[in-house]
Design a protein around this motif. Structure first.
Motif, PDB file in Angstrom:
ATOM      1  N   LEU A 168       0.795  -1.353  -0.078  1.00  0.00           N
ATOM      2  CA  LEU A 168       0.086   0.053  -0.095  1.00  0.00           C
ATOM      3  C   LEU A 168       0.752   1.396  -0.052  1.00  0.00           C
ATOM      4  O   LEU A 168       0.451   2.271  -0.200  1.00  0.00           O
ATOM      5  CB  LEU A 168      -1.117  -0.032   1.267  1.00  0.00           C
ATOM      6  CG  LEU A 168      -1.864  -1.167   1.248  1.00  0.00           C
ATOM      7  CD1 LEU A 168      -2.663  -0.912   2.432  1.00  0.00           C
ATOM      8  CD2 LEU A 168      -2.708  -1.360   0.358  1.00  0.00           C
ATOM      9  N   GLY A 169       2.094   1.291   0.075  1.00  0.00           N
ATOM     10  CA  GLY A 169       2.901   2.391   0.018  1.00  0.00           C
ATOM     11  C   GLY A 169       2.680   3.225   1.211  1.00  0.00           C
ATOM     12  O   GLY A 169       2.663   4.604   1.173  1.00  0.00           O
ATOM     13  N   LEU A 170       2.627   2.603   2.438  1.00  0.00           N
ATOM     14  CA  LEU A 170       2.363   3.545   3.614  1.00  0.00           C
ATOM     15  C   LEU A 170       3.462   4.202   3.874  1.00  0.00           C
ATOM     16  O   LEU A 170       3.322   5.371   4.591  1.00  0.00           O
ATOM     17  CB  LEU A 170       1.882   2.624   4.811  1.00  0.00           C
ATOM     18  CG  LEU A 170       0.636   1.752   4.707  1.00  0.00           C
ATOM     19  CD1 LEU A 170       0.118   1.070   5.869  1.00  0.00           C
ATOM     20  CD2 LEU A 170      -0.415   2.860   3.921  1.00  0.00           C
ATOM     21  N   GLY A 171       4.654   3.722   3.686  1.00  0.00           N
ATOM     22  CA  GLY A 171       5.897   4.538   3.902  1.00  0.00           C
ATOM     23  C   GLY A 171       6.402   4.991   5.086  1.00  0.00           C
ATOM     24  O   GLY A 171       7.460   4.537   5.675  1.00  0.00           O
ATOM     25  N   ALA A 172       5.582   5.648   6.165  1.00  0.00           N
ATOM     26  CA  ALA A 172       5.888   5.932   7.475  1.00  0.00           C
ATOM     27  C   ALA A 172       4.626   6.033   8.041  1.00  0.00           C
ATOM     28  O   ALA A 172       3.537   6.781   7.568  1.00  0.00           O
ATOM     29  CB  ALA A 172       6.790   7.155   7.464  1.00  0.00           C
ATOM     30  N   LEU A 173       4.697   5.972   9.445  1.00  0.00           N
ATOM     31  CA  LEU A 173       3.569   5.979  10.204  1.00  0.00           C
ATOM     32  C   LEU A 173       3.927   7.089  11.588  1.00  0.00           C
ATOM     33  O   LEU A 173       4.903   6.810  11.971  1.00  0.00           O
ATOM     34  CB  LEU A 173       3.084   4.511  10.951  1.00  0.00           C
ATOM     35  CG  LEU A 173       2.778   3.751   9.841  1.00  0.00           C
ATOM     36  CD1 LEU A 173       2.372   2.324  10.320  1.00  0.00           C
ATOM     37  CD2 LEU A 173       1.577   4.066   9.019  1.00  0.00           C
ATOM     38  N   GLY A 215       2.073   8.090   3.972  1.00  0.00           N
ATOM     39  CA  GLY A 215       2.398   7.613   2.554  1.00  0.00           C
ATOM     40  C   GLY A 215       1.216   7.729   1.768  1.00  0.00           C
ATOM     41  O   GLY A 215       0.592   8.750   1.459  1.00  0.00           O
ATOM     42  N   SER A 216       1.117   6.866   0.708  1.00  0.00           N
ATOM     43  CA  SER A 216       0.202   6.743  -0.564  1.00  0.00           C
ATOM     44  C   SER A 216      -1.461   6.958   0.139  1.00  0.00           C
ATOM     45  O   SER A 216      -2.078   7.714  -0.582  1.00  0.00           O
ATOM     46  CB  SER A 216       0.395   5.803  -1.323  1.00  0.00           C
ATOM     47  OG  SER A 216       1.717   5.569  -1.976  1.00  0.00           O
ATOM     48  N   PHE A 217      -1.626   6.320   1.275  1.00  0.00           N
ATOM     49  CA  PHE A 217      -3.029   6.361   1.503  1.00  0.00           C
ATOM     50  C   PHE A 217      -3.072   6.974   2.927  1.00  0.00           C
ATOM     51  O   PHE A 217      -2.209   6.583   3.935  1.00  0.00           O
ATOM     52  CB  PHE A 217      -3.547   4.980   2.026  1.00  0.00           C
ATOM     53  CG  PHE A 217      -3.900   4.153   0.715  1.00  0.00           C
ATOM     54  CD1 PHE A 217      -4.935   4.394  -0.221  1.00  0.00           C
ATOM     55  CD2 PHE A 217      -3.015   3.373  -0.110  1.00  0.00           C
ATOM     56  CE1 PHE A 217      -5.290   3.776  -1.362  1.00  0.00           C
ATOM     57  CE2 PHE A 217      -2.985   2.661  -1.129  1.00  0.00           C
ATOM     58  CZ  PHE A 217      -4.556   2.866  -1.884  1.00  0.00           C
ATOM     59  N   ARG A 218      -3.480   8.021   2.847  1.00  0.00           N
ATOM     60  CA  ARG A 218      -3.433   9.054   4.467  1.00  0.00           C
ATOM     61  C   ARG A 218      -4.685   8.523   5.234  1.00  0.00           C
ATOM     62  O   ARG A 218      -5.679   9.195   5.121  1.00  0.00           O
ATOM     63  CB  ARG A 218      -3.553  10.265   4.100  1.00  0.00           C
ATOM     64  CG  ARG A 218      -2.334  11.068   3.378  1.00  0.00           C
ATOM     65  CD  ARG A 218      -1.065  11.080   4.144  1.00  0.00           C
ATOM     66  NE  ARG A 218       0.160  11.574   3.649  1.00  0.00           N
ATOM     67  CZ  ARG A 218       0.616  12.692   3.834  1.00  0.00           C
ATOM     68  NH1 ARG A 218       0.184  13.402   4.828  1.00  0.00           N
ATOM     69  NH2 ARG A 218       1.753  13.075   3.354  1.00  0.00           N
ATOM     70  N   LEU A 219      -4.502   7.763   5.942  1.00  0.00           N
ATOM     71  CA  LEU A 219      -5.728   7.080   7.006  1.00  0.00           C
ATOM     72  C   LEU A 219      -5.138   6.327   8.264  1.00  0.00           C
ATOM     73  O   LEU A 219      -3.901   6.023   8.350  1.00  0.00           O
ATOM     74  CB  LEU A 219      -6.247   6.144   6.224  1.00  0.00           C
ATOM     75  CG  LEU A 219      -5.605   4.749   6.056  1.00  0.00           C
ATOM     76  CD1 LEU A 219      -6.868   3.724   5.364  1.00  0.00           C
ATOM     77  CD2 LEU A 219      -4.566   4.480   5.258  1.00  0.00           C
ATOM     78  N   PRO A 220      -6.160   6.306   9.139  1.00  0.00           N
ATOM     79  CA  PRO A 220      -5.753   5.760  10.379  1.00  0.00           C
ATOM     80  C   PRO A 220      -5.334   4.211  10.388  1.00  0.00           C
ATOM     81  O   PRO A 220      -5.996   3.644   9.433  1.00  0.00           O
ATOM     82  CB  PRO A 220      -7.057   5.871  11.379  1.00  0.00           C
ATOM     83  CG  PRO A 220      -7.507   6.785  10.552  1.00  0.00           C
ATOM     84  CD  PRO A 220      -7.390   6.759   9.122  1.00  0.00           C
ATOM     85  N   VAL A 221      -4.253   3.542  10.946  1.00  0.00           N
ATOM     86  CA  VAL A 221      -3.902   2.340  10.786  1.00  0.00           C
ATOM     87  C   VAL A 221      -3.468   1.726  12.113  1.00  0.00           C
ATOM     88  O   VAL A 221      -2.842   2.314  13.027  1.00  0.00           O
ATOM     89  CB  VAL A 221      -2.528   2.236   9.897  1.00  0.00           C
ATOM     90  CG1 VAL A 221      -2.275   0.782   9.681  1.00  0.00           C
ATOM     91  CG2 VAL A 221      -2.745   2.886   8.488  1.00  0.00           C
ATOM     92  N   VAL A 222      -4.144   0.533  12.376  1.00  0.00           N
ATOM     93  CA  VAL A 222      -3.551  -0.295  13.395  1.00  0.00           C
ATOM     94  C   VAL A 222      -2.906  -1.605  12.973  1.00  0.00           C
ATOM     95  O   VAL A 222      -3.572  -2.309  12.175  1.00  0.00           O
ATOM     96  CB  VAL A 222      -4.855  -0.606  14.449  1.00  0.00           C
ATOM     97  CG1 VAL A 222      -4.470  -1.598  15.640  1.00  0.00           C
ATOM     98  CG2 VAL A 222      -5.653   0.784  14.814  1.00  0.00           C
ATOM     99  N   LEU A 223      -1.824  -1.708  13.637  1.00  0.00           N
ATOM    100  CA  LEU A 223      -1.075  -3.062  13.151  1.00  0.00           C
ATOM    101  C   LEU A 223      -0.595  -3.664  14.611  1.00  0.00           C
ATOM    102  O   LEU A 223      -0.204  -3.471  15.529  1.00  0.00           O
ATOM    103  CB  LEU A 223       0.472  -2.686  12.589  1.00  0.00           C
ATOM    104  CG  LEU A 223       0.578  -1.575  11.617  1.00  0.00           C
ATOM    105  CD1 LEU A 223       2.161  -1.298  11.364  1.00  0.00           C
ATOM    106  CD2 LEU A 223      -0.398  -2.089  10.255  1.00  0.00           C
TER     107      LEU A 223
END
Length: 445
Positions: free
Chosen positions: A389-394, A411-419
């Motif tokens: 997804l090319g998130l790049g950095a969080l 990164g490419s998608f600007r959205l909240p992410v939980v890993l």
């Protein structure tokens, strides 16, 4: 540009998120970086942060590849002059006899020209403890815990002095429970004694939060430390005592974070752990849409994408959440592994292939439909999705539960992410994570 207080190289994305969330909980502005960006991009991203954690995905690499990738990451981080650097690995010591943990520690010691470090895999807050060099998960020996069934790194040797010694040519020995109980100064003397004897990596017993405090104070002068995210809980207070933590302000590059509560979230669960299966069942019982993607169908391209996209679109557009999951039981896992071997895929190669096939599918979904947030369960799955997804950095926020923070992709998608590591989280974790995504201002600093 500020000097970093702390930097780490983590062996997978959920582990990086785990450590980063602990640091943020202690008030450090923390950035999680996926793989190796250019030096210029890294400088831009990392400006204004106290700490940077790099997710390098070394866990399932060969020892040579793990060593090389760790070398490269540390060389990049050295440009920001971190006062302390950590090699971060899982609190269940996920690895094989060949390593990745030993080769990564070797690479760090060589790159930094250091001759001694410690290994602290314990994370008492999540039930991971070490006694006399033997590792436990919720009072079960590591070899008796669910980790013995891990599809990629089955953990069958709980003696971590022995296991780590198999992964490195450097001498490994134990700083025992008795040394830790004697207090920080005595433990520090034990480290010095081990170093004088030619020990290069001291595995440290740790049973509780008090022990963790003692260990962190005893190792506070080491330039290199290795282990779990537990360091992130205690070291920041020591760094503040030393005057290392100054106020850091937004460098102007952070996008404002607002909730998109009109859209549902996508939950992607590639983990086959008992914890994640229980969480999937909890979410499904509360009305979330669910598609179980059998790995064989995923790899053979037998998924009806038009039908799946319509199902996800209808749910998410209506503000409801949707779960994509793979295997349901250990029996499923063994069946798929046998199928993979018959098709020339080793177990690690099969795991990576499934993870990236799932990531390709998720990319197609997100290209077609904006979602309110993304929750990913499983280390290999998180690694594949973050890269595809090319998130790049969080940008890392506070923890939702210990070891699982709310993040926001730059990164490419600007959205909240939980890993989420497959083994982490209570049964209702998804509910807590969805609540955090709905109220991001309460978590981001």
């Amino acid at each position: 540009m500020n000097r970093l207080v702390f930097a780490a190289v983590a062996d997978d994305d959920t582990g990086a998120s785990d450590l980063a969330g602990m640091l943020t909980d202690q008030g450090l502005r923390t950035l999680l970086v996926i793989d190796l960006p250019t030096a210029e991009q890294f400088m831009v991203w990392s400006d204004g942060y106290h700490a940077v954690v790099m997710a390098e995905g070394t866990r399932n690499l060969s020892p040579t590849e793990a060593r090389e990738r760790t070398h490269a990451a540390i060389r990049l981080l050295k440009d920001r002059q971190p006062r302390v650097l950590q090699i971060k690995y899982c609190s269940t010591f996920d690895s094989t006899d060949e390593g990745n943990i030993g080769p990564s520690i070797d690479a760090a010691l060589d790159e930094l020209k250091e001759d001694f470090t410690i290994a602290l895999p314990s994370l008492p807050v999540n039930g991971r403890t070490t006694y006399q060099g033997y590792h436990f998960v919720h009072r079960l020996l590591l070899s008796d815990s669910p980790m013995r069934e891990h599809p990629l790194t089955p953990m069958t040797n709980p003696n971590l002095v022995d296991l780590l010694s198999r992964q490195t040519k450097r001498r490994v020995d134990l700083a025992s429970y008795r040394d830790v109980e004697a207090g920080a100064e005595q433990l520090k003397r034990r480290f010095e004694s081990l170093r004088a004897e030619g020990v290069r990596i001291a595995l440290v017993d740790c049973l509780n939060d008090r022990h963790l405090e003692t260990i962190c104070r005893a190792c506070a002068d080491l330039r290199l430390i290795t282990g779990s995210s537990a360091f992130g809980m205690k070291m920041p207070a020591i760094w503040r005592e030393r005057g290392w933590v100054s106020e850091q302000k937004d460098n102007g590059g952070d996008a404002p974070i607002t909730a998109a509560n009109d859209r549902g979230c996508l939950i992607v669960a590639g983990s086959c752990s008992d914890a994640t299966r229980a969480q999937n069942e909890w979410l499904q019982a509360r009305g979330a849409g669910v598609t179980n993607l059998h790995p064989k169908e995923l790899l053979n391209g037998n998924i009806n994408m038009a039908t799946l996209m319509a199902q996800v679109r209808d749910q998410v557009a209506a503000g409801r959440h949707y779960l994509l999951t793979t295997t349901n039981s250990h029996i499923d896992v063994r069946e798929v592994q046998q199928w993979g071997l018959s098709n020339g895929l080793t177990v690690p190669a099969l795991g990576q292939t499934i993870a990236y096939a799932l990531a390709d599918l998720v990319l197609e979904v997100l290209d077609d439909l904006p979602v309110g947030g993304l929750i990913i369960a499983g280390g290999e799955t998180s690694g594949a999705l973050c890269r595809r997804l090319g998130l790049g950095a969080l940008r890392v926020g506070r923890n939702i539960e210990p070891g699982v923070p709310l993040c926001f992709s730059l990164g490419s998608f600007r959205l909240p992410v939980v890993l989420k590591s497959g083994n982490f989280g209570e049964t209702n974790f998804y509910g807590k994570a969805l609540g955090a995504i709905a109220h991001p201002a309460e978590y981001m600093i």
